[in-house]
Design a protein around this motif. Structure first.
Motif, PDB file in Angstrom:
ATOM      1  N   TYR A  27       5.421  13.780  53.848  1.00 46.20           N
ATOM      2  CA  TYR A  27       5.376  14.257  55.234  1.00 46.20           C
ATOM      3  C   TYR A  27       4.294  13.458  55.956  1.00 46.20           C
ATOM      4  O   TYR A  27       3.135  13.485  55.534  1.00 46.20           O
ATOM      5  CB  TYR A  27       5.035  15.745  55.308  1.00 46.20           C
ATOM      6  N   LEU A  28       4.694  12.750  57.006  1.00 50.80           N
ATOM      7  CA  LEU A  28       3.726  11.976  57.803  1.00 50.80           C
ATOM      8  C   LEU A  28       3.513  12.737  59.110  1.00 50.80           C
ATOM      9  O   LEU A  28       4.463  12.971  59.862  1.00 50.80           O
ATOM     10  CB  LEU A  28       4.284  10.570  58.069  1.00 50.80           C
ATOM     11  N   ILE A  29       2.261  13.129  59.348  1.00 47.78           N
ATOM     12  CA  ILE A  29       1.982  13.999  60.500  1.00 47.78           C
ATOM     13  C   ILE A  29       1.157  13.234  61.544  1.00 47.78           C
ATOM     14  O   ILE A  29       0.081  12.715  61.235  1.00 47.78           O
ATOM     15  CB  ILE A  29       1.239  15.266  60.027  1.00 47.78           C
ATOM     16  N   GLU A  30       1.673  13.176  62.763  1.00 44.00           N
ATOM     17  CA  GLU A  30       1.038  12.390  63.839  1.00 44.00           C
ATOM     18  C   GLU A  30       0.860  13.281  65.068  1.00 44.00           C
ATOM     19  O   GLU A  30       1.778  13.965  65.483  1.00 44.00           O
ATOM     20  CB  GLU A  30       1.928  11.174  64.172  1.00 44.00           C
ATOM     21  N   GLU A  31      -0.353  13.202  65.643  1.00 47.10           N
ATOM     22  CA  GLU A  31      -0.618  14.083  66.792  1.00 47.10           C
ATOM     23  C   GLU A  31       0.118  13.654  68.066  1.00 47.10           C
ATOM     24  O   GLU A  31       0.436  14.483  68.905  1.00 47.10           O
ATOM     25  CB  GLU A  31      -2.124  14.173  67.052  1.00 47.10           C
ATOM     26  N   HIS A  32       0.366  12.344  68.210  1.00 45.77           N
ATOM     27  CA  HIS A  32       1.077  11.901  69.410  1.00 45.77           C
ATOM     28  C   HIS A  32       2.590  12.035  69.215  1.00 45.77           C
ATOM     29  O   HIS A  32       3.079  12.026  68.091  1.00 45.77           O
ATOM     30  CB  HIS A  32       0.713  10.450  69.743  1.00 45.77           C
ATOM     31  N   LYS A  33       3.302  12.103  70.356  1.00 41.84           N
ATOM     32  CA  LYS A  33       4.746  12.362  70.270  1.00 41.84           C
ATOM     33  C   LYS A  33       5.538  11.121  69.869  1.00 41.84           C
ATOM     34  O   LYS A  33       6.617  11.210  69.314  1.00 41.84           O
ATOM     35  CB  LYS A  33       5.248  12.883  71.623  1.00 41.84           C
ATOM     36  N   LYS A  34       4.984   9.938  70.185  1.00 43.47           N
ATOM     37  CA  LYS A  34       5.724   8.702  69.907  1.00 43.47           C
ATOM     38  C   LYS A  34       4.920   7.789  68.973  1.00 43.47           C
ATOM     39  O   LYS A  34       3.730   7.570  69.199  1.00 43.47           O
ATOM     40  CB  LYS A  34       5.999   7.982  71.234  1.00 43.47           C
ATOM     41  N   ILE A  35       5.579   7.238  67.959  1.00 39.02           N
ATOM     42  CA  ILE A  35       4.906   6.295  67.052  1.00 39.02           C
ATOM     43  C   ILE A  35       4.587   5.012  67.826  1.00 39.02           C
ATOM     44  O   ILE A  35       5.414   4.525  68.606  1.00 39.02           O
ATOM     45  CB  ILE A  35       5.827   5.954  65.843  1.00 39.02           C
ATOM     46  N   GLY A  36       3.397   4.489  67.598  1.00 40.33           N
ATOM     47  CA  GLY A  36       3.018   3.214  68.220  1.00 40.33           C
ATOM     48  C   GLY A  36       2.275   3.363  69.541  1.00 40.33           C
ATOM     49  O   GLY A  36       1.696   2.398  70.032  1.00 40.33           O
ATOM     50  N   ASP A  96       4.425  -0.850  64.564  1.00 38.04           N
ATOM     51  CA  ASP A  96       4.314   0.533  64.073  1.00 38.04           C
ATOM     52  C   ASP A  96       5.695   1.201  64.055  1.00 38.04           C
ATOM     53  O   ASP A  96       6.046   1.901  63.095  1.00 38.04           O
ATOM     54  CB  ASP A  96       3.338   1.335  64.946  1.00 38.04           C
ATOM     55  N   GLN A  97       6.483   0.973  65.110  1.00 42.12           N
ATOM     56  CA  GLN A  97       7.809   1.610  65.170  1.00 42.12           C
ATOM     57  C   GLN A  97       8.729   1.058  64.074  1.00 42.12           C
ATOM     58  O   GLN A  97       9.501   1.796  63.462  1.00 42.12           O
ATOM     59  CB  GLN A  97       8.417   1.435  66.557  1.00 42.12           C
ATOM     60  N   TYR A  98       8.612  -0.235  63.822  1.00 46.23           N
ATOM     61  CA  TYR A  98       9.420  -0.878  62.776  1.00 46.23           C
ATOM     62  C   TYR A  98       9.068  -0.288  61.401  1.00 46.23           C
ATOM     63  O   TYR A  98       9.952   0.107  60.629  1.00 46.23           O
ATOM     64  CB  TYR A  98       9.135  -2.383  62.832  1.00 46.23           C
ATOM     65  N   VAL A  99       7.760  -0.194  61.097  1.00 45.28           N
ATOM     66  CA  VAL A  99       7.348   0.353  59.791  1.00 45.28           C
ATOM     67  C   VAL A  99       7.727   1.848  59.711  1.00 45.28           C
ATOM     68  O   VAL A  99       8.126   2.340  58.655  1.00 45.28           O
ATOM     69  CB  VAL A  99       5.840   0.129  59.530  1.00 45.28           C
ATOM     70  N   GLY A 100       7.658   2.541  60.855  1.00 43.70           N
ATOM     71  CA  GLY A 100       8.091   3.945  60.889  1.00 43.70           C
ATOM     72  C   GLY A 100       9.558   4.068  60.494  1.00 43.70           C
ATOM     73  O   GLY A 100       9.935   4.941  59.697  1.00 43.70           O
ATOM     74  N   ASP A 101      10.398   3.174  61.028  1.00 43.72           N
ATOM     75  CA  ASP A 101      11.835   3.190  60.681  1.00 43.72           C
ATOM     76  C   ASP A 101      12.031   2.911  59.194  1.00 43.72           C
ATOM     77  O   ASP A 101      12.835   3.559  58.535  1.00 43.72           O
ATOM     78  CB  ASP A 101      12.601   2.123  61.486  1.00 43.72           C
ATOM     79  N   LEU A 102      11.263   1.920  58.676  1.00 45.75           N
ATOM     80  CA  LEU A 102      11.387   1.586  57.246  1.00 45.75           C
ATOM     81  C   LEU A 102      10.995   2.791  56.384  1.00 45.75           C
ATOM     82  O   LEU A 102      11.664   3.099  55.379  1.00 45.75           O
ATOM     83  CB  LEU A 102      10.489   0.386  56.883  1.00 45.75           C
ATOM     84  N   ALA A 103       9.923   3.475  56.793  1.00 45.62           N
ATOM     85  CA  ALA A 103       9.456   4.640  56.021  1.00 45.62           C
ATOM     86  C   ALA A 103      10.517   5.742  56.037  1.00 45.62           C
ATOM     87  O   ALA A 103      10.817   6.342  54.993  1.00 45.62           O
ATOM     88  CB  ALA A 103       8.138   5.144  56.599  1.00 45.62           C
ATOM     89  N   GLU A 104      11.082   5.982  57.216  1.00 45.49           N
ATOM     90  CA  GLU A 104      12.124   7.037  57.318  1.00 45.49           C
ATOM     91  C   GLU A 104      13.336   6.702  56.455  1.00 45.49           C
ATOM     92  O   GLU A 104      13.913   7.576  55.814  1.00 45.49           O
ATOM     93  CB  GLU A 104      12.531   7.228  58.775  1.00 45.49           C
TER      94      GLU A 104
END
Ligand SMILES: Cc1cc2nc3c(=O)[nH]c(=O)nc-3n(C[C@H](O)[C@H](O)[C@H](O)COP(=O)(O)OP(=O)(O)OC[C@H]3O[C@@H](n4cnc5c(N)ncnc54)[C@H](O)[C@@H]3O)c2cc1C
Length: 358
Positions: A27-36, A96-104
């Protein structure tokens, strides 16, 4: 294994991707609504950063490729040219968005818009409490909440003279777009530097870091001297030049990552590569069942630290003598025959090895 990662900057994202690849339930938890977003990074990395981050190349992340670098003390400017690009300017948002997609894709569940306010160890593992009242239980927790993260700062406080104030914005420029310009002047920054890093022939990232709050003054001077036109509001953040924490792991259940662990290069403030390598190594250490692999990962973390500590010595030496001393020295080095070949083959991320080699 269940893992929670707090903070979806590059360090938390790389850790999530690696842990998920190794079979952990993340579970990756981020305070902001959008990655990056928001971003405050200069995005300068060596061309081989893909391998170091362990991600496939993606062309549109690279905004500019530099075949040289210019230095100026305000009176003289000199340029070190290379035959092939030795530095890239990348889009941190897209990375950041690219790595987020890879992680998902590997199975990470990203919970954006959720702020963690407390993390604590208990007998069975780790618990994280969010501001909205959610409780996340896991076997291990990775804290990648960045330079000003409240959770990591309780464990490893980043304050004092090593915490520089950094400001950056995008400007319209009319400089040569093939080189970033590094300004080494005591009146700009006693402990660091200012920079103009062109993204193309129209726009450039312009920034400065200093222990003194003089960024707006420095940027005003740069605007006048280089005919710059600001196209977005300045973003204010910080750069840590105090070296890595002595401990990244607590009871093998709680780990610090990236800026939260002080894994930025004291020489240049770069944190993308070292933060990401630390994330990869600690993920392996935690999720691998192979004891030899775990041992190697631990040894490599110490090796990263050794390199970061070496950069800290370089930064302290530079700051002791000041730009008026080392600028002429740099100028002399830039004029050495064959220096461009050395520059092309150096690995700026691992200056300790590089210096031995040089
Ligand atoms: C002006 C400037 C220029 C820079 N230029 C470069 C450069 O050219 N090259 C380079 O390599 N590095 C550069 N850096 C450094 C680089 O930006 C950092 O080292 C890097 O962003 C660190 O990544 P991180 O994932 O550790 O932390 P961050 O990117 O700061 O991410 C931390 C994340 O945690 C989230 N978070 C914080 N607290 C919580 C919480 N309680 N709950 C949930 N989420 C939370 C934040 O919202 C954020 O998304 C620069 C930095 C600055 C300020």
């Amino acid at each position: 294994m269940k893992a929670i990662v707090v903070g979806a900057g590059i360090s938390g994202l790389i850790a999530s991707k690696e842990l998920s690849s190794l079979g952990a339930n993340v579970y990756l938890i981020e305070e902001h609504k959008k990655i990056g977003l928001p971003t405050h990074c200069g995005g300068l990395v060596a061309p081989n950063f893909w391998q170091k981050l362990g991600i496939p190349k993606k062309k549109n992340l690279v905004l500019n490729e530099y075949s040289g670098i210019s230095f100026s003390d305000g009176h003289h400017t000199f340029t070190l040219r290379t035959r092939k690009p030795f530095l890239f300017a990348i889009s941190r948002i897209l990375l950041d968005q690219y790595v987020g997609d890879l992680a998902e894709k590997k199975g990470t569940k990203i919970l954006a818009g959720e702020r963690i306010k407390k993390v604590f160890l208990y007998k069975g593992g780790v618990k994280a409490l969010s501001s909205s009242g959610n409780v996340f239980e896991s076997d291990v927790a990775f804290i990648a909440d960045g330079l000003f993260g409240q959770i990591s700062n309780k464990i490893f406080p980043k304050k004092g003279k090593s915490l520089l104030l950094a400001s950056q914005a995008v400007f319209r420029h009319s400089l040569e777009p093939s080189f970033p310009l590094v300004l080494l002047r005591k009146d700009f920054s006693e402990d660091f530097f200012a920079y103009i890093a062109p993204l193309n022939d129209e726009f450039a990232r312009v920034g400065v870091a200093s222990a003194k709050p003089i960024a707006s003054l420095v940027i005003k001077k740069l605007v006048k001297a280089y005919n710059l036109k600001q196209v977005e509001p300045s973003k204010h953040w910080g750069i840590w030049i105090g070296g890595p924490t002595s401990k990244v792991s607590f009871y093998d259940k709680l780990f610090l990552l990236g800026d939260a662990a002080g894994f930025t290069k004291a020489t240049t403030g770069g944190g993308i590569v070292f933060g990401s390598i630390l994330s990869r190594l600690l993920s392996k250490y935690v999720a691998s069942s192979n004891e030899a692999e775990k041992k190697l990962a631990k040894e490599r973390v110490n090796y990263l630290k050794k390199n970061l500590e070496f950069m800290l010595i370089i930064r302290k030496t530079l700051n002791f003598f000041g730009p008026s001393f080392y600028y002429p020295l740099l100028n002399k080095i830039a004029n050495l025959r064959g220096i461009e070949k050395v520059v092309e083959t150096l690995d700026y991320d691992f200056l300790f090895d590089t210096s031995l080699f040089s």
